[in-house]
Design a protein around this motif. Sequence first.
Motif, short mmCIF file in Angstrom:
data_model
loop_
_atom_site.label_atom_id
_atom_site.label_comp_id
_atom_site.label_asym_id
_atom_site.label_seq_id
_atom_site.Cartn_x
_atom_site.Cartn_y
_atom_site.Cartn_z
N ARG A 78 0.81 -1.22 0.00
CA ARG A 78 0.00 0.00 0.00
C ARG A 78 0.84 1.27 0.00
NH1 ARG A 78 -4.35 -2.54 4.15
NH2 ARG A 78 -5.75 -3.45 2.60
N LYS A 79 2.10 1.15 0.39
CA LYS A 79 3.00 2.30 0.24
C LYS A 79 3.10 2.73 -1.22
CE LYS A 79 6.40 0.82 3.55
NZ LYS A 79 7.82 0.60 3.81
N LEU A 102 0.81 12.97 6.99
CA LEU A 102 0.73 11.89 7.99
C LEU A 102 1.43 10.61 7.53
CD1 LEU A 102 -0.56 11.05 10.79
CD2 LEU A 102 -2.36 9.97 9.43
N ALA A 103 1.00 10.08 6.39
CA ALA A 103 1.58 8.81 5.95
C ALA A 103 3.06 8.93 5.57
CB ALA A 103 0.75 8.21 4.81
N VAL A 107 4.79 6.35 7.73
CA VAL A 107 5.07 5.14 6.97
C VAL A 107 6.43 5.23 6.28
CG1 VAL A 107 4.25 3.62 5.15
CG2 VAL A 107 2.60 4.79 6.62
N ARG A 151 -2.77 13.80 -1.31
CA ARG A 151 -2.40 12.89 -0.23
C ARG A 151 -1.84 11.58 -0.79
NH1 ARG A 151 -7.05 10.92 3.90
NH2 ARG A 151 -7.89 10.02 1.98
N SER A 152 -2.46 11.08 -1.84
CA SER A 152 -1.94 9.86 -2.47
C SER A 152 -0.58 10.09 -3.09
CB SER A 152 -2.90 9.37 -3.56
OG SER A 152 -3.98 8.74 -2.98
N MET A 155 2.88 9.96 -1.18
CA MET A 155 3.56 8.69 -0.92
C MET A 155 4.45 8.26 -2.08
SD MET A 155 2.86 7.64 2.11
CE MET A 155 3.11 5.86 2.18
#
Lengths: 245, 217
Positions: A78-79, A102-103, A107, A151-152, A155
């Motif tokens: 999912r990363k 956040l992620a 993460v 947001r996506s 990452m």
Amino acid sequence: MSLISFKNVGKSYGEFKALKDINLDINQGQIVSIIGPSGSGKSTLLRTMNGLEEINEGQLIVDDHDLSNPKVDINKLRKDVGMVFQHFNLYANKTILENITLAPRIVLKENTKQAEQNAMKLLEMVGLKDQANKYPSQLSGGQQQRIAIARSLAMKPKAILFDEPTSALDPEMIGDVLNVMKEVAGQDMTMVVVTHEMGFAREVGDRIIFMDSGQILEDSNDPKAFFKKPKEPRAQQFLSKVIGH
Amino acid sequence: MNWSGAYTWINLNYLLQGLWITIQISVISIILSSIFGAILGIIRYSKISKVSAFVGFLVDIVRNLPLLLILFFSYFGLPQIGIRFSTFSAAIFAFTIFESAMLAEIFRSGLEAVDKGQTEAARSNGLTYLQTLRYIVFPQGLKKMIAPIVSQFISLVKDTSLATIILLPDLMQRAQVIYGQDTNYMIPIFILVAATYFVVNYLLSLFAGFIDRRLKN
Ligand SMILES: Nc1ncnc2c1ncn2[C@@H]1O[C@H](COP(=O)(O)OP(=O)(O)OP(=O)(O)O)[C@@H](O)[C@H]1O
Ligand SMILES: [Mg+2]
């Protein structure tokens, strides 16, 4: 080498078969649109790609992770595979900036400064730099969806999955979101998009997947030709209905 | 009615010591049951198949027992199997068990009230289950829980008066001792004790309002 590969994949909810014998290979950088009538399994198919739905049959490999293996480390996958939802699903208890950082912080272990700098660049790209310190509830749907895309992107994923990203929006906001998606498409991102936006599917997409009752009925690498005249009668029927509207 | 006889310094001081016991019992039980209640509530929410079901089973049993029964059990029952508590500890033990079960249910339903889309988004973003719980679901659930948690705390403060029955020298028990000496003290003492419970609980709800506003900012 394909990024996402389905081999004879099946998925059932109890007795009901939501996906039947899916065979599909998606290459890095492809823009794939999934279309089809309501209940045909589009969301289910998309959600198997990042493990939000488990499969019951066949083999599914995404970015070298074998999702048919119950021991797969789903968090690792999912990363690299982001998801954008119909109802945005921004974190209600976090500011816009925090939603984006956040992620990456937790993460990817980026430090706060680095994550924030990157977030500000993304906010600029989606045209919402001045909203950084607001909460999601203070933004319009179209703005929230652009933040969800940012947001996506934060990452730095290999692929982003979109489940009807414009279906919950007022018509005048759809264009802004589609423009951001076009920009992302231009950056060589792999995108799988469940959509009712036939214009986007035709102009921006590389490929059309038409689904009906849990099956892929037509898989076309030429969206313009598909929209002119699909091969499958069910697809013809579907198109005449949506375009007739 | 004898107001001046009831409100002597000696009596007031005696009641104050009872209030102190009531407060100690309440605070310790609140802290312990918040910890256990949160843990049990999270386990139940998490649906770790057998464990969650077992916790749910225990919580449901305790929630459906009268508190008085649990109090008797910890004070009279446990010594029968060799576990002996002071009155003070027995009261804390009983209140903690009961309140943990009540709070577990509040925690569980608060967490379940958080939109599932929040969890899906966080998981899709690469957060683990526990990270999602910690950064997204728990903080959002907590906002929804504040009001029911505080009313639970308020009932706890009131329910501590039940420990009078195992002769815990709390506010209520000491009130009984005083008006036991002279029934003319009864009404003045009732009024004073009622006012004291009211003030304590009212302060508690003011504090809750303050926390609630801070969380909602
Ligand atoms: N959790 C579930 N339990 C049982 N059935 C489900 C579940 N989720 C989906 N289904 C069923 O699976 C089928 C496919 O659902 P899916 O959501 O994938 O359709 P869709 O093509 O995305 O439709 P829409 O365009 O309405 O979003 C539907 O018949 C639906 O009722
Ligand atoms: Mg759908």
